[in-house]
Design a protein around this motif. Structure first.
Motif, PDB file in Angstrom:
ATOM      1  N   LYS B  16      17.991 -13.351  -4.678  1.00 18.59           N
ATOM      2  CA  LYS B  16      18.038 -14.541  -3.847  1.00 18.59           C
ATOM      3  C   LYS B  16      19.498 -14.804  -3.485  1.00 18.59           C
ATOM      4  CE  LYS B  16      15.194 -17.951  -5.100  1.00 18.59           C
ATOM      5  NZ  LYS B  16      14.864 -19.026  -6.053  1.00 18.59           N
ATOM      6  N   LEU B  17      19.784 -14.939  -2.199  1.00 13.00           N
ATOM      7  CA  LEU B  17      21.171 -15.141  -1.786  1.00 13.00           C
ATOM      8  C   LEU B  17      21.443 -16.602  -1.446  1.00 13.00           C
ATOM      9  CD1 LEU B  17      21.645 -11.977   0.412  1.00 13.00           C
ATOM     10  CD2 LEU B  17      22.638 -12.411  -1.824  1.00 13.00           C
ATOM     11  N   LEU B  18      22.629 -17.049  -1.822  1.00 18.67           N
ATOM     12  CA  LEU B  18      23.042 -18.427  -1.566  1.00 18.67           C
ATOM     13  C   LEU B  18      24.298 -18.420  -0.703  1.00 18.67           C
ATOM     14  CD1 LEU B  18      23.412 -19.669  -5.228  1.00 18.67           C
ATOM     15  CD2 LEU B  18      21.377 -19.966  -3.836  1.00 18.67           C
ATOM     16  N   ASP B  19      24.604 -19.573  -0.135  1.00 16.86           N
ATOM     17  CA  ASP B  19      25.914 -19.794   0.464  1.00 16.86           C
ATOM     18  C   ASP B  19      26.907 -19.873  -0.699  1.00 16.86           C
ATOM     19  OD1 ASP B  19      28.216 -20.768   1.567  1.00 16.86           O
ATOM     20  OD2 ASP B  19      27.226 -22.275   2.807  1.00 16.86           O
ATOM     21  N   ALA B  20      27.831 -18.915  -0.779  1.00  9.37           N
ATOM     22  CA  ALA B  20      28.727 -18.826  -1.937  1.00  9.37           C
ATOM     23  C   ALA B  20      29.660 -20.033  -2.068  1.00  9.37           C
ATOM     24  CB  ALA B  20      29.552 -17.541  -1.851  1.00  9.37           C
ATOM     25  N   ARG B  21      29.833 -20.791  -0.965  1.00  9.89           N
ATOM     26  CA  ARG B  21      30.747 -21.935  -1.042  1.00  9.89           C
ATOM     27  C   ARG B  21      30.114 -23.115  -1.776  1.00  9.89           C
ATOM     28  NH1 ARG B  21      31.387 -21.675   5.376  1.00  9.89           N
ATOM     29  NH2 ARG B  21      29.157 -21.789   4.986  1.00  9.89           N
ATOM     30  N   GLY B  26      30.335 -27.335  -5.976  1.00  9.72           N
ATOM     31  CA  GLY B  26      29.727 -27.942  -7.165  1.00  9.72           C
ATOM     32  C   GLY B  26      30.683 -27.909  -8.351  1.00  9.72           C
ATOM     33  N   ALA B  27      31.432 -26.806  -8.485  1.00  3.83           N
ATOM     34  CA  ALA B  27      32.396 -26.677  -9.585  1.00  3.83           C
ATOM     35  C   ALA B  27      33.513 -27.704  -9.447  1.00  3.83           C
ATOM     36  CB  ALA B  27      32.977 -25.264  -9.616  1.00  3.83           C
ATOM     37  N   ALA B  67      24.631 -29.408  -5.193  1.00  5.57           N
ATOM     38  CA  ALA B  67      24.264 -28.513  -4.094  1.00  5.57           C
ATOM     39  C   ALA B  67      23.666 -29.326  -2.945  1.00  5.57           C
ATOM     40  CB  ALA B  67      23.265 -27.464  -4.575  1.00  5.57           C
ATOM     41  N   PHE B  68      22.935 -30.389  -3.307  1.00  5.00           N
ATOM     42  CA  PHE B  68      22.357 -31.269  -2.295  1.00  5.00           C
ATOM     43  C   PHE B  68      23.466 -31.968  -1.500  1.00  5.00           C
ATOM     44  CE2 PHE B  68      20.991 -35.566  -1.095  1.00  5.00           C
ATOM     45  CZ  PHE B  68      19.926 -35.249  -0.251  1.00  5.00           C
ATOM     46  N   ILE B  69      24.459 -32.485  -2.221  1.00  6.01           N
ATOM     47  CA  ILE B  69      25.603 -33.133  -1.551  1.00  6.01           C
ATOM     48  C   ILE B  69      26.309 -32.134  -0.640  1.00  6.01           C
ATOM     49  CG2 ILE B  69      27.871 -34.209  -1.943  1.00  6.01           C
ATOM     50  CD1 ILE B  69      26.746 -35.303  -4.595  1.00  6.01           C
ATOM     51  N   TYR B  70      26.462 -30.908  -1.130  1.00  5.29           N
ATOM     52  CA  TYR B  70      27.111 -29.872  -0.328  1.00  5.29           C
ATOM     53  C   TYR B  70      26.352 -29.627   0.978  1.00  5.29           C
ATOM     54  CZ  TYR B  70      28.525 -25.304   1.314  1.00  5.29           C
ATOM     55  OH  TYR B  70      28.938 -24.282   2.119  1.00  5.29           O
ATOM     56  N   ARG B  71      25.034 -29.446   0.863  1.00  7.77           N
ATOM     57  CA  ARG B  71      24.225 -29.149   2.061  1.00  7.77           C
ATOM     58  C   ARG B  71      24.223 -30.301   3.051  1.00  7.77           C
ATOM     59  NH1 ARG B  71      20.645 -26.715  -1.656  1.00  7.77           N
ATOM     60  NH2 ARG B  71      19.429 -28.625  -1.789  1.00  7.77           N
ATOM     61  N   VAL B  74      28.830 -31.517   3.352  1.00  6.01           N
ATOM     62  CA  VAL B  74      29.962 -30.599   3.495  1.00  6.01           C
ATOM     63  C   VAL B  74      29.647 -29.455   4.457  1.00  6.01           C
ATOM     64  CG1 VAL B  74      31.601 -29.125   2.269  1.00  6.01           C
ATOM     65  CG2 VAL B  74      30.666 -31.155   1.141  1.00  6.01           C
ATOM     66  N   LYS B  75      28.523 -28.824   4.232  1.00  4.89           N
ATOM     67  CA  LYS B  75      28.171 -27.637   5.021  1.00  4.89           C
ATOM     68  C   LYS B  75      28.156 -27.888   6.537  1.00  4.89           C
ATOM     69  CE  LYS B  75      25.214 -23.656   5.012  1.00  4.89           C
ATOM     70  NZ  LYS B  75      24.030 -22.992   4.498  1.00  4.89           N
ATOM     71  N   PRO B  76      27.602 -29.050   6.997  1.00  6.42           N
ATOM     72  CA  PRO B  76      27.595 -29.276   8.449  1.00  6.42           C
ATOM     73  C   PRO B  76      28.990 -29.304   9.065  1.00  6.42           C
ATOM     74  CG  PRO B  76      26.135 -30.829   7.350  1.00  6.42           C
ATOM     75  CD  PRO B  76      26.899 -30.123   6.281  1.00  6.42           C
ATOM     76  N   ARG B  77      30.011 -29.591   8.239  1.00 12.45           N
ATOM     77  CA  ARG B  77      31.382 -29.672   8.758  1.00 12.45           C
ATOM     78  C   ARG B  77      32.113 -28.343   8.691  1.00 12.45           C
ATOM     79  NH1 ARG B  77      30.125 -34.570   6.734  1.00 12.45           N
ATOM     80  NH2 ARG B  77      30.868 -36.391   7.886  1.00 12.45           N
TER      81      ARG B  77
END
Lengths: 138, 167
Positions: B16-21, B26-27, B67-71, B74-77
């Motif tokens: 399963k592949l994820l967006d590595a960022r 999260g870290a 990860a939810f906060i990221y999606r 953060v990710k849209p930007r």
């Protein structure tokens, strides 16, 4: 002040380790092929050795740079018929891992035509470094 | 060469592949929260982070609130290539984080502050290294653990006692 001391220690040690980590990971170190060092055989790595160079990569499941390393080495060796790339699951070959003292993944050993280790990279190596090492082995 | 190119080489394993960022973001949040926990000794904050680690460890890194906060935010930007990674390495890190947070929670409840400090300290160091130096915990720890585990199990078999593996 009591509360700040552990934080200070953690960030200082972690930063020192992180800088060392960043510098050391991926660096390809050439080793002199000392006499008496036993060579690896096709039997041990599960594949025929390359006639000039064999790149033996050790990988594990919980390792992000292993995939990038595999892709890089597969790509480099595709055009070279005297260089072979082998990807070994470290966890399933612990005896070999112990004998070669592999501690983390990815670790890539550079074997010469005789199967003797002449270089090693811990972490994902850079393309230019791998090419330079390959060009240096006759 | 971007990591996305790796995809086509990966034909044998079903990963399963994820967006590595995502895990790295999260870290960063984990680093901030663990710093606050180490400074304040706050039990509610520690329980929150324990829950975050548990979700990441047992339901997968994408299930973590970070990860939810990221999606969501953060990710849209972000623009540019999306580097991908296998979900197993960050999940391994979440399991290790969970074990440290669990140790910290038990020692905080039992009022053993030295163990609490050490456990949170290790989790903080790992999260910080991941966020800042792109540290791969699974790469460094997993093989060492596998070597120790197999050495111990071989030592339990008496006929092998002449030939002890040296870890």
């Amino acid at each position: 002040m009591d509360n700040y001391l552990p934080i200070l220690i953690v960030f200082t040690l972690a930063t020192a380790y992180g800088l060392w980590y960043q510098r050391s990971r991926g660096k390809l170190k050439n080793k002199s092929s000392r006499l008496g060092k036993p060579a690896l055989t096709a039997n041990e790595i599960g594949q025929e050795l390359g006639s000039r160079v064999t790149l033996v990569q050790f990988s594990s499941a919980f390792c992000t740079p292993c995939r990038a390393t595999r892709a890089l080495l597969t790509d480099i060796t595709a055009d070279l018929d005297d260089v072979v790339h082998v990807d070994i699951d470290a966890e399933k070959n612990l005896d070999l891992v112990r004998r070669l003292d592999v501690r983390s993944t990815p670790t890539t050993l550079v074997l010469n035509g005789a199967g003797v280790e002449v270089g090693r990279a811990i972490g994902a190596p850079k393309r230019a470094d791998v090419m330079a090492t390959l060009n240096g082995i006759k | 060469m971007s990591i996305t190119n790796v995809l086509k080489f990966n034909t044998t394993e079903d990963v399963k592949l994820l967006d590595a960022r995502g895990p790295r973001f999260g870290a960063l949040l984990t680093t901030i929260v663990l710093t606050a926990i180490l400074l304040t000794g706050s039990l509610p904050l520690l329980l929150w982070q324990l829950g975050v680690f548990a979700l990441g460890a047992f339901a997968g890194p994408q299930a973590s609130p970070y990860a939810f906060i990221y999606r969501k935010f953060v990710k849209p930007r972000l623009s540019g290539d999306m580097p991908t990674e296998d979900s197993r390495p960050p999940q391994f890190a979440q399991v290790v984080g969970f074990l440290f947070a669990l140790t910290a929670t038990i020692s905080l409840l039992a009022d053993v502050s030295s163990v609490f400090t050490v456990a949170v300290g290790f989790a903080l160091a790992a999260a910080f290294l991941n966020a800042v130096f792109n540290f791969c915990l699974g790469c460094e720890m997993y093989l060492r653990i596998a070597r120790i585990r197999s050495a111990i199990s071989m030592r339990k078999t008496p006929e092998d006692s002449y030939n002890l593996p040296n870890l």
